[in-house]
Design an enzyme around this catalytic site. Structure first.
Site, PDB file in Angstrom:
ATOM      1  N   LEU A  34      -7.972   6.631   8.832  1.00 16.87           N
ATOM      2  CA  LEU A  34      -8.566   5.319   8.565  1.00 16.87           C
ATOM      3  C   LEU A  34      -8.438   4.996   7.092  1.00 16.87           C
ATOM      4  O   LEU A  34      -8.781   5.816   6.237  1.00 16.87           O
ATOM      5  CB  LEU A  34     -10.055   5.309   8.928  1.00 16.87           C
TER       6      LEU A  34
ATOM      7  N   SER B 234      -1.819   5.714  11.045  1.00 17.56           N
ATOM      8  CA  SER B 234      -2.684   5.197   9.996  1.00 17.56           C
ATOM      9  C   SER B 234      -3.191   3.811  10.402  1.00 17.56           C
ATOM     10  O   SER B 234      -2.419   2.962  10.817  1.00 17.56           O
ATOM     11  CB  SER B 234      -1.868   5.111   8.697  1.00 17.56           C
TER      12      SER B 234
ATOM     13  N   ASP C 295      -8.151   7.582   4.000  1.00 18.87           N
ATOM     14  CA  ASP C 295      -7.288   7.360   2.834  1.00 18.87           C
ATOM     15  C   ASP C 295      -7.851   6.198   2.038  1.00 18.87           C
ATOM     16  O   ASP C 295      -8.016   5.099   2.567  1.00 18.87           O
ATOM     17  CB  ASP C 295      -5.861   7.032   3.312  1.00 18.87           C
TER      18      ASP C 295
ATOM     19  N   ASP D 116      -2.024  11.839  -2.764  1.00 20.94           N
ATOM     20  CA  ASP D 116      -0.831  11.100  -2.340  1.00 20.94           C
ATOM     21  C   ASP D 116      -0.206  10.474  -3.585  1.00 20.94           C
ATOM     22  O   ASP D 116       0.693  11.074  -4.211  1.00 20.94           O
ATOM     23  CB  ASP D 116      -1.246  10.034  -1.298  1.00 20.94           C
TER      24      ASP D 116
ATOM     25  N   ASN E 283      -6.551   5.224  -1.075  1.00 20.68           N
ATOM     26  CA  ASN E 283      -5.540   4.657  -1.974  1.00 20.68           C
ATOM     27  C   ASN E 283      -6.099   4.398  -3.385  1.00 20.68           C
ATOM     28  O   ASN E 283      -5.816   3.359  -3.996  1.00 20.68           O
ATOM     29  CB  ASN E 283      -4.944   3.361  -1.399  1.00 20.68           C
TER      30      ASN E 283
ATOM     31  N   LYS F  75       5.622  12.685   0.344  1.00 21.15           N
ATOM     32  CA  LYS F  75       6.475  11.528   0.649  1.00 21.15           C
ATOM     33  C   LYS F  75       7.735  11.724  -0.181  1.00 21.15           C
ATOM     34  O   LYS F  75       7.676  11.726  -1.416  1.00 21.15           O
ATOM     35  CB  LYS F  75       5.795  10.223   0.233  1.00 21.15           C
TER      36      LYS F  75
END
Ligand code: MG
Length: 323
Positions: free
Chosen positions: A114, A87, A141, A191, A143, A215
């Site tokens: 990225l 990442s 990603d 995520d 976020n 995760k």
């Protein structure tokens, strides 16, 4: 992490909740406490998945070391090595980004991710795609940095042949992700939104995601992570293993998890030298873009007590008395 910027959890908060809330409940498991007991014993406490996962992983490791069984075989792993991705954060310039990516490609990483945000998205993705060609496995990603109003802009990512776009919208916006998925062809991966099997199944059924980043810490432990894998596998939803900058201890567990059959995309399971000059276990090294799955009992790695001692800033001993 040191601050609650990825999820509500952070190191000091986890320390506090483990000491005052979780350990007292875990003691009720008595001397025969097993890994399968941990989640039920802690279920009365809301949230704090990462703190719970830390305790469950410790009990699981102890169980497995005593039984002489590896974490990978306990979870149902089917591979002896796992494909590793890396990442890449927001860079100061396109030139610097290309240089960073070139270094990772040269090291042998099989997939580049990225980080993107408003103002740093189409241009860097296009630059990387053009520089490294269509053969580079590439994903992004966000976020949760965008809103559904950005859909026309995000759809322009479709031109770059990405494996997926990860968490474009806020973690609590499942319906927004479903609406966005109808507007763009790049698969959406969630995520931060995925904090349990139940939420993942809801998101999948509503069309909010076609891929899941698993995760273990985010879902409360490796046993829930395995259940999440199994549920996705049954439904043909590909998964990959995310990372939280683990040391060799957490990485060993992640690599074991990533050896399950549904982990068909390379994970953020980078080698130790991506983050540490010296890891606190024997280092994980990249061999032809893969990390070996430890096959020793438990996590299969040995904590390097001297290395741990050198970076220790605080120590607390808790006497285990079952009640
Ligand atoms: Mg992510």
């Amino acid at each position: 992490m040191g601050e609650p910027l990825y999820s509500p959890e952070y190191v000091e908060g986890a320390h506090s909740v483990i000491r005052s809330q979780l350990l007292p409940r875990l003691r009720r498991g008595g001397d025969e406490l097993a890994a399968d007991d941990v989640a039920p014993l802690l279920s009365a406490v809301k949230g704090h998945q990462m703190a719970k996962a830390a305790l469950e992983a410790a009990v699981l490791d102890a169980d497995l070391r005593a039984a002489g069984v590896s974490m990978a075989s306990r979870l149902g792993g089917v591979r002896s090595r796992v494909a590793a991705g890396v990442s890449v954060g927001i860079s100061a310039s396109i030139e610097e980004l290309l240089e960073t990516v070139a270094g990772h490609v040269e090291s042998g990483y099989l997939r580049i991710k990225l980080k993107v945000e408003p103002g740093w998205d189409l241009e860097p993705v296009q630059a990387v795609r053009e520089h490294f060609g269509s053969g580079l496995a590439l994903q992004v990603d966000a976020n949760g940095a965008y809103t559904l109003a950005d859909a026309p802009h995000l759809s322009k990512l479709d031109a770059f042949g990405l494996l997926l776009v990860e968490q474009p919208l806020r973690d609590d916006d499942i319906s927004g992700h479903a609406a966005l998925a109808r507007k763009m062809s790049t698969p959406i991966c969630l995520d931060e939104s995925i904090t349990s099997v139940a939420i993942a199944l809801d998101a999948i059924e509503r069309g909010a995601c076609a891929v899941v980043n698993i995760k273990a810490g985010r879902v409360g432990g490796y046993l829930e992570a395995k259940a999440l894998h199994d549920a996705c596998f049954e439904r043909g939803v590909p998964v990959w293993c995310g990372g939280m900058l683990e040391t060799g201890i957490g990485r060993a567990a992640n690599v074991a998890l990533a050896s399950l059959p549904g982990f068909t995309l390379p994970g953020d399971t980078s080698a130790s030298d991506r983050y540490f000059r010296r890891d606190i276990t024997e280092p994980f090294v990249l061999v032809s873009g893969h990390l070996a799955v430890p096959d020793g009992p438990g996590l299969g790695v040995t904590p390097d007590l001297q290395a741990i001692d050198e970076v220790t800033t605080f120590k607390e001993e808790i006497i285990w008395q079952t009640i």
